[in-house]
Design a protein around this motif. Structure first.
Motif, PDB file in Angstrom:
ATOM      1  N   ARG A  94      36.357  29.130  31.112  1.00 47.25           N
ATOM      2  CA  ARG A  94      35.333  30.115  31.487  1.00 47.25           C
ATOM      3  C   ARG A  94      35.476  30.516  32.960  1.00 47.25           C
ATOM      4  NH1 ARG A  94      30.608  29.099  33.739  1.00 47.25           N
ATOM      5  NH2 ARG A  94      30.671  26.899  33.165  1.00 47.25           N
ATOM      6  N   LEU A  95      35.701  29.543  33.819  1.00 48.25           N
ATOM      7  CA  LEU A  95      35.854  29.837  35.243  1.00 48.25           C
ATOM      8  C   LEU A  95      37.090  30.699  35.502  1.00 48.25           C
ATOM      9  CD1 LEU A  95      35.006  26.321  36.737  1.00 48.25           C
ATOM     10  CD2 LEU A  95      33.664  28.420  37.036  1.00 48.25           C
ATOM     11  N   ALA A  96      38.187  30.365  34.831  1.00 49.33           N
ATOM     12  CA  ALA A  96      39.425  31.121  35.022  1.00 49.33           C
ATOM     13  C   ALA A  96      39.264  32.563  34.534  1.00 49.33           C
ATOM     14  CB  ALA A  96      40.571  30.432  34.296  1.00 49.33           C
ATOM     15  N   ALA A  97      38.606  32.730  33.394  1.00 52.94           N
ATOM     16  CA  ALA A  97      38.407  34.074  32.855  1.00 52.94           C
ATOM     17  C   ALA A  97      37.501  34.905  33.759  1.00 52.94           C
ATOM     18  CB  ALA A  97      37.808  33.990  31.454  1.00 52.94           C
ATOM     19  N   ARG A  98      36.551  34.260  34.376  1.00 53.40           N
ATOM     20  CA  ARG A  98      35.592  34.975  35.225  1.00 53.40           C
ATOM     21  C   ARG A  98      36.190  35.390  36.564  1.00 53.40           C
ATOM     22  NH1 ARG A  98      29.540  32.656  36.795  1.00 53.40           N
ATOM     23  NH2 ARG A  98      28.943  34.330  38.241  1.00 53.40           N
ATOM     24  N   THR A  99      37.078  34.571  37.109  1.00 52.95           N
ATOM     25  CA  THR A  99      37.575  34.805  38.474  1.00 52.95           C
ATOM     26  C   THR A  99      39.049  35.191  38.556  1.00 52.95           C
ATOM     27  OG1 THR A  99      38.220  32.491  38.808  1.00 52.95           O
ATOM     28  CG2 THR A  99      35.930  33.094  39.325  1.00 52.95           C
ATOM     29  N   LEU A 199      52.119  24.706  52.569  1.00 53.22           N
ATOM     30  CA  LEU A 199      51.764  25.828  53.423  1.00 53.22           C
ATOM     31  C   LEU A 199      51.355  27.025  52.572  1.00 53.22           C
ATOM     32  CD1 LEU A 199      54.565  25.631  56.142  1.00 53.22           C
ATOM     33  CD2 LEU A 199      52.162  24.973  56.372  1.00 53.22           C
ATOM     34  N   GLY A 200      50.276  27.690  52.989  1.00 55.32           N
ATOM     35  CA  GLY A 200      49.797  28.865  52.282  1.00 55.32           C
ATOM     36  C   GLY A 200      48.895  28.573  51.110  1.00 55.32           C
ATOM     37  N   VAL A 201      48.666  27.295  50.810  1.00 53.85           N
ATOM     38  CA  VAL A 201      47.852  26.917  49.649  1.00 53.85           C
ATOM     39  C   VAL A 201      46.518  26.347  50.122  1.00 53.85           C
ATOM     40  CG1 VAL A 201      47.664  25.359  47.675  1.00 53.85           C
ATOM     41  CG2 VAL A 201      49.824  26.512  48.175  1.00 53.85           C
ATOM     42  N   HIS A 202      45.436  26.868  49.553  1.00 54.21           N
ATOM     43  CA  HIS A 202      44.092  26.426  49.898  1.00 54.21           C
ATOM     44  C   HIS A 202      43.398  25.941  48.621  1.00 54.21           C
ATOM     45  CE1 HIS A 202      44.988  28.636  53.528  1.00 54.21           C
ATOM     46  NE2 HIS A 202      45.210  29.714  52.788  1.00 54.21           N
ATOM     47  N   ALA A 203      42.586  24.912  48.754  1.00 58.41           N
ATOM     48  CA  ALA A 203      41.925  24.344  47.574  1.00 58.41           C
ATOM     49  C   ALA A 203      40.497  23.940  47.896  1.00 58.41           C
ATOM     50  CB  ALA A 203      42.701  23.141  47.050  1.00 58.41           C
ATOM     51  N   ASP A 226      46.048  35.269  50.338  1.00 54.09           N
ATOM     52  CA  ASP A 226      45.374  35.393  51.629  1.00 54.09           C
ATOM     53  C   ASP A 226      43.929  35.843  51.495  1.00 54.09           C
ATOM     54  OD1 ASP A 226      47.641  34.592  52.919  1.00 54.09           O
ATOM     55  OD2 ASP A 226      48.347  36.618  53.368  1.00 54.09           O
ATOM     56  N   ARG A 227      43.612  36.564  50.427  1.00 52.85           N
ATOM     57  CA  ARG A 227      42.239  37.051  50.287  1.00 52.85           C
ATOM     58  C   ARG A 227      41.267  35.929  49.990  1.00 52.85           C
ATOM     59  NH1 ARG A 227      40.061  37.649  45.285  1.00 52.85           N
ATOM     60  NH2 ARG A 227      41.379  37.301  43.459  1.00 52.85           N
ATOM     61  N   LEU A 228      41.800  34.763  49.656  1.00 52.69           N
ATOM     62  CA  LEU A 228      40.928  33.623  49.393  1.00 52.69           C
ATOM     63  C   LEU A 228      41.203  32.500  50.382  1.00 52.69           C
ATOM     64  CD1 LEU A 228      40.771  33.470  45.498  1.00 52.69           C
ATOM     65  CD2 LEU A 228      39.002  34.195  47.087  1.00 52.69           C
ATOM     66  N   LEU A 229      41.042  32.793  51.651  1.00 52.36           N
ATOM     67  CA  LEU A 229      41.143  31.785  52.686  1.00 52.36           C
ATOM     68  C   LEU A 229      39.914  30.880  52.622  1.00 52.36           C
ATOM     69  CD1 LEU A 229      42.495  34.024  55.569  1.00 52.36           C
ATOM     70  CD2 LEU A 229      43.763  32.299  54.282  1.00 52.36           C
ATOM     71  N   PRO A 230      39.938  29.721  53.263  1.00 55.37           N
ATOM     72  CA  PRO A 230      38.836  28.755  53.149  1.00 55.37           C
ATOM     73  C   PRO A 230      37.421  29.320  53.274  1.00 55.37           C
ATOM     74  CG  PRO A 230      40.650  27.756  54.312  1.00 55.37           C
ATOM     75  CD  PRO A 230      41.044  29.185  54.064  1.00 55.37           C
ATOM     76  N   ARG A 235      32.360  30.574  50.338  1.00 51.40           N
ATOM     77  CA  ARG A 235      31.281  31.544  50.103  1.00 51.40           C
ATOM     78  C   ARG A 235      31.204  31.993  48.655  1.00 51.40           C
ATOM     79  NH1 ARG A 235      33.055  36.197  52.862  1.00 51.40           N
ATOM     80  NH2 ARG A 235      33.860  36.904  50.856  1.00 51.40           N
ATOM     81  N   ASP A 236      32.361  32.309  48.069  1.00 47.28           N
ATOM     82  CA  ASP A 236      32.371  32.942  46.746  1.00 47.28           C
ATOM     83  C   ASP A 236      32.537  31.971  45.580  1.00 47.28           C
ATOM     84  OD1 ASP A 236      32.139  35.264  48.154  1.00 47.28           O
ATOM     85  OD2 ASP A 236      34.211  35.924  47.871  1.00 47.28           O
ATOM     86  N   LEU A 237      33.313  30.895  45.782  1.00 46.78           N
ATOM     87  CA  LEU A 237      33.652  30.035  44.655  1.00 46.78           C
ATOM     88  C   LEU A 237      32.934  28.686  44.651  1.00 46.78           C
ATOM     89  CD1 LEU A 237      37.478  30.738  44.288  1.00 46.78           C
ATOM     90  CD2 LEU A 237      35.575  31.682  42.988  1.00 46.78           C
ATOM     91  N   LEU A 238      32.455  28.225  45.796  1.00 50.82           N
ATOM     92  CA  LEU A 238      31.735  26.942  45.809  1.00 50.82           C
ATOM     93  C   LEU A 238      30.508  26.970  44.902  1.00 50.82           C
ATOM     94  CD1 LEU A 238      31.340  24.074  46.781  1.00 50.82           C
ATOM     95  CD2 LEU A 238      30.232  24.984  48.850  1.00 50.82           C
ATOM     96  N   PRO A 239      29.664  28.014  44.953  1.00 57.38           N
ATOM     97  CA  PRO A 239      28.507  28.033  44.041  1.00 57.38           C
ATOM     98  C   PRO A 239      28.916  27.993  42.571  1.00 57.38           C
ATOM     99  CG  PRO A 239      28.228  29.650  45.788  1.00 57.38           C
ATOM    100  CD  PRO A 239      29.645  29.159  45.881  1.00 57.38           C
ATOM    101  N   LEU A 240      30.031  28.661  42.222  1.00 57.06           N
ATOM    102  CA  LEU A 240      30.498  28.644  40.836  1.00 57.06           C
ATOM    103  C   LEU A 240      30.921  27.243  40.417  1.00 57.06           C
ATOM    104  CD1 LEU A 240      32.639  31.909  40.561  1.00 57.06           C
ATOM    105  CD2 LEU A 240      30.310  31.515  39.751  1.00 57.06           C
TER     106      LEU A 240
END
Length: 252
Positions: A94-99, A199-203, A226-230, A235-240
């Motif tokens: 569900r999360l993958a389909a949504r985002t 390098l370049g990977v954020h989690a 890059d559009r999903l930097l920490p 802001r956008d994915l922590l609440p999900l």
């Protein structure tokens, strides 16, 4: 789990140690290398290698040995029968389909974390998004969430004397600093790891708790874009992630 000495099968333990000596760093081993990695004599390692090859778990050219596809029976049986991967898979889907991002459920195994369920884009990252991938706990968001869930004394024992390999220029390798990071994760109940494993990977990761409140796994999202930097992740994915973890709790 501790067992009586009379119940311990030493030969089985040695055979498994030889099997576990194969990893991404050493995919092909001879008897000498297997002995060094498994803590056995060369003669003992050779006998175990030959036995495992005879049983079909290893392949060999007569000098070196490597894992055969038969070892996947263990992981396949676990993924098919274990309750946790099956319970969390719909949430990941569900999360993958949504985002459109890649999500995983991860457990701790010694000094590594293991991906037991995943969903999302099939793009390949060296970070390792495939089922069964093993990543260093100290350099990953999920590892830090799972370490933070341990009692403080248990985490201190885990950290004592442990080498923390440097994987990138951003990897936390100082035990004192890692202790501070884990303490912060324990307080805020989530973790962002930025370019510490690759390098370049954020989690971003949050704990997955069962109805008793015990942390049984970690839920994370990984991106290399890059559009999903920490700051954006938080802001956008922590609440999900937090909402998904709450909803999954009765299933775990």
């Amino acid at each position: 789990m501790p067992i009586a000495r009379a119940d311990f099968i030493e030969g089985m333990a040695k055979g498994l140690a030889v099997l576990e000596s194969f990893d991404t760093e050493r995919q092909r081993l001879n008897a000498t290398l297997a002995a060094q990695r498994a803590g056995l004599t060369r003669a003992a390692a050779r006998r175990h290698l030959l036995t495992l090859a005879h049983l079909g778990y290893l392949e060999t050219d007569g000098s070196h040995f490597w894992l055969s596809p038969k070892v996947l029976r263990f992981s396949g049986s676990y993924l098919a029968s274990a309750r946790l991967p099956r319970a969390i898979q719909p949430t990941l889907d569900r999360l993958a389909a949504r985002t459109g991002e890649a999500f995983s459920a991860v457990v701790l195994d010694g000094d590594q974390v293991v991906i037991i369920a995943r969903s999302g884009p099939t793009r390949l990252l060296a970070y390792g998004l495939h089922l069964g991938a093993r990543l260093p706990a100290h350099a990953t968001s999920t590892g830090r969430v799972l370490l933070a869930a341990r009692p403080r004394a248990e985490f201190a024992a885990w950290l004592r004397g442990r080498e923390l390999p440097r994987l990138t220029a951003h990897t936390t390798t100082d035990p004192r600093r890692l202790r501070e990071v884990v303490a912060q994760v324990r307080e805020q109940d989530w973790c962002v790891a930025s370019e510490e494993h690759e390098l370049g990977v954020h989690a971003l990761a949050v704990p997955l708790r069962n109805l008793e409140g015990r942390v049984v796994a970690a839920l994370n999202v990984v991106t290399a874009r890059d559009r999903l930097l920490p700051p954006t992740l938080q802001r956008d994915l922590l609440p999900l992630l937090q909402e998904a973890a709450r909803e999954a709790r009765p299933l775990l």
